[in-house]
Design a protein around this motif. Sequence first.
Motif, mmCIF file in Angstrom:
data_model
loop_
_atom_site.group_PDB
_atom_site.id
_atom_site.type_symbol
_atom_site.label_atom_id
_atom_site.label_comp_id
_atom_site.label_asym_id
_atom_site.label_seq_id
_atom_site.Cartn_x
_atom_site.Cartn_y
_atom_site.Cartn_z
ATOM 1 N N GLY A 124 1.156 -1.278 -0.241
ATOM 2 C CA GLY A 124 0.258 -0.038 0.001
ATOM 3 C C GLY A 124 0.699 1.329 -0.444
ATOM 4 N N ILE A 125 1.868 1.550 0.444
ATOM 5 C CA ILE A 125 2.840 2.590 0.956
ATOM 6 C C ILE A 125 3.474 2.436 -0.374
ATOM 7 C CG2 ILE A 125 4.474 3.862 2.547
ATOM 8 C CD1 ILE A 125 1.390 3.998 2.981
ATOM 9 N N MET A 126 4.097 1.457 -0.687
ATOM 10 C CA MET A 126 5.067 1.479 -2.019
ATOM 11 C C MET A 126 4.451 2.065 -2.764
ATOM 12 S SD MET A 126 7.550 -1.767 -3.789
ATOM 13 C CE MET A 126 7.171 -2.421 -2.062
ATOM 14 N N LEU A 292 -1.306 6.262 6.227
ATOM 15 C CA LEU A 292 -1.246 6.049 7.242
ATOM 16 C C LEU A 292 -2.058 7.055 8.753
ATOM 17 C CD1 LEU A 292 2.776 6.589 6.486
ATOM 18 C CD2 LEU A 292 1.498 4.030 7.387
ATOM 19 N N GLY A 293 -2.241 8.009 8.112
ATOM 20 C CA GLY A 293 -3.584 8.730 9.344
ATOM 21 C C GLY A 293 -4.591 7.692 10.211
ATOM 22 N N LEU A 294 -4.805 7.019 8.390
ATOM 23 C CA LEU A 294 -6.507 6.829 8.489
ATOM 24 C C LEU A 294 -6.577 5.351 9.726
ATOM 25 C CD1 LEU A 294 -7.721 6.415 4.955
ATOM 26 C CD2 LEU A 294 -8.670 7.124 7.058
ATOM 27 N N VAL A 302 -1.802 1.644 18.925
ATOM 28 C CA VAL A 302 -0.265 1.904 17.197
ATOM 29 C C VAL A 302 -0.142 2.630 16.982
ATOM 30 C CG1 VAL A 302 -0.227 0.510 15.575
ATOM 31 C CG2 VAL A 302 -2.150 -0.539 17.038
ATOM 32 N N THR A 303 0.424 3.154 17.570
ATOM 33 C CA THR A 303 1.359 4.901 17.821
ATOM 34 C C THR A 303 1.388 5.104 16.389
ATOM 35 O OG1 THR A 303 3.722 4.306 18.198
ATOM 36 C CG2 THR A 303 2.573 4.733 20.429
ATOM 37 N N ARG A 304 1.992 5.970 15.668
ATOM 38 C CA ARG A 304 2.156 6.424 14.646
ATOM 39 C C ARG A 304 3.714 6.167 14.344
ATOM 40 N NH1 ARG A 304 0.957 10.141 9.652
ATOM 41 N NH2 ARG A 304 3.147 9.556 8.938
ATOM 42 N N GLY A 305 4.282 6.395 15.519
ATOM 43 C CA GLY A 305 5.692 5.567 15.235
ATOM 44 C C GLY A 305 6.150 4.474 15.109
#
Length: 392
Positions: A124-126, A292-294, A302-305
């Motif tokens: 997804g991020i790729m 990533l925000g979603l 689960v933290t953003r970090g």
Amino acid sequence: MTLGAALGLASVVTPSAAWSWSPSGSIAGAGTGVDPQWVWDDEIDQIMASALDNGQVPAINDAILPWVNNGQAVPSGLPPELAAFLQREKQLPAWADMAKLRRAANFNRKKDMYLFFLYGLGGGIMSTVIPREAKSVYWSAGGADMQDRAAKTFSFGYDLSDINAFETSGQFLVTSNKTRLVHAAVRHLLPQSPHWKAVADETIPISNADILVTFHSTGTFAHKKMKEWGIPMLSADQDAFLHSWQVALHMLGVRDEYIPSSWNAAHAQSAQVLTPILGLTPEGKALAEVLLGLISQVDLGVTRGFLNEFVRYQLGNEIGDWLELKRDYVSAGLIRVGWPAYIAFREGLLPLVPANFYLFDQLIKAIAMAFLNRGESGLTTPITIPTGNRAG
Ligand code: HEM
């Protein structure tokens, strides 16, 4: 202000190298050698262009809404040339092997946790650092609502991985044909978008090469990572897994002369068409932030970090730096030790539940809650054909 200026970015355009992948490594075994970036899906592209120009798409969307299962007849009420196309193309290719496809379904079920992470997060991020894909996705109608779009794309992966995917009661043959119609519509629509035209380095999007690139960022990437992570896989299972993707590519309109016949051929093709074109664009950066925000807004601890570091763990620091994913060295350490332990436990190689096991389980749940919009009805978000582009 342009999107690029708003983000303080210059669009990175990487010229693609000449096509030299040999068709002898393909399903067809031979081919014309034509570069697939100049190959689209002519017949359905013309059908969808005329349906859009004649205002027939809303009626087509109504007609295909109840069409879900492989065993269902092509719906009535479609323009005759579209009905004839679907009638023919909803069949599996002659070379499809049901025994292998059933084996792939079992493999997908056994490895579903890993595939979830690899497709949902890594792939997804790729996709956001694949410039042509990011620009198309951002400027098409669906780009304005990434949660809905990601849910629909997830449904493709879900239907492909389902135990009944290719059986009469499964849904993949229908889902892949609907996707093919959406892609054909996008090929007609995006060239009418002034925003897309201002940033695109191609005149028509979603070529055969582009679809192969997406396959490598998902299927080939998953195969590579599972091997790297030491996940046991029988060679017959690996073959079957590839076979399900080969059929998927065929069903999406990729010519057999471009579909790799082995994992070796697939990895060689990936090195040629995917690796050199990865790059940052303003559109990709914005899409990655939204995705990533979603996930991180789902409140499961689960933290953003942690999320940023798991993306870096899968895709590497170069991509992590392009996307400016803030570092969280504590999470990075947890993942470096915890992920191999998680795998070992899942594969029955560790007797005790490792510390931090729950973090990975929570992350899976968060991805599922963000994107796997199946609700209580168990129904997939329906795939509909767009009639316009993103406004701006
Ligand atoms: C739509 C899957 C390749 C761009 C879709 C949809 C699915 C899908 C399931 C329908 C969901 C929706 O309507 O949002 C796939 C798969 C691919 C692939 C499995 C390859 C293995 C590509 C590529 C591009 C692309 C290479 C662009 C370079 C788009 C766009 C839409 C779309 C722009 C329409 C979004 C909208 O409704 O506005 N794709 N896709 N896809 N895809 Fe793909």
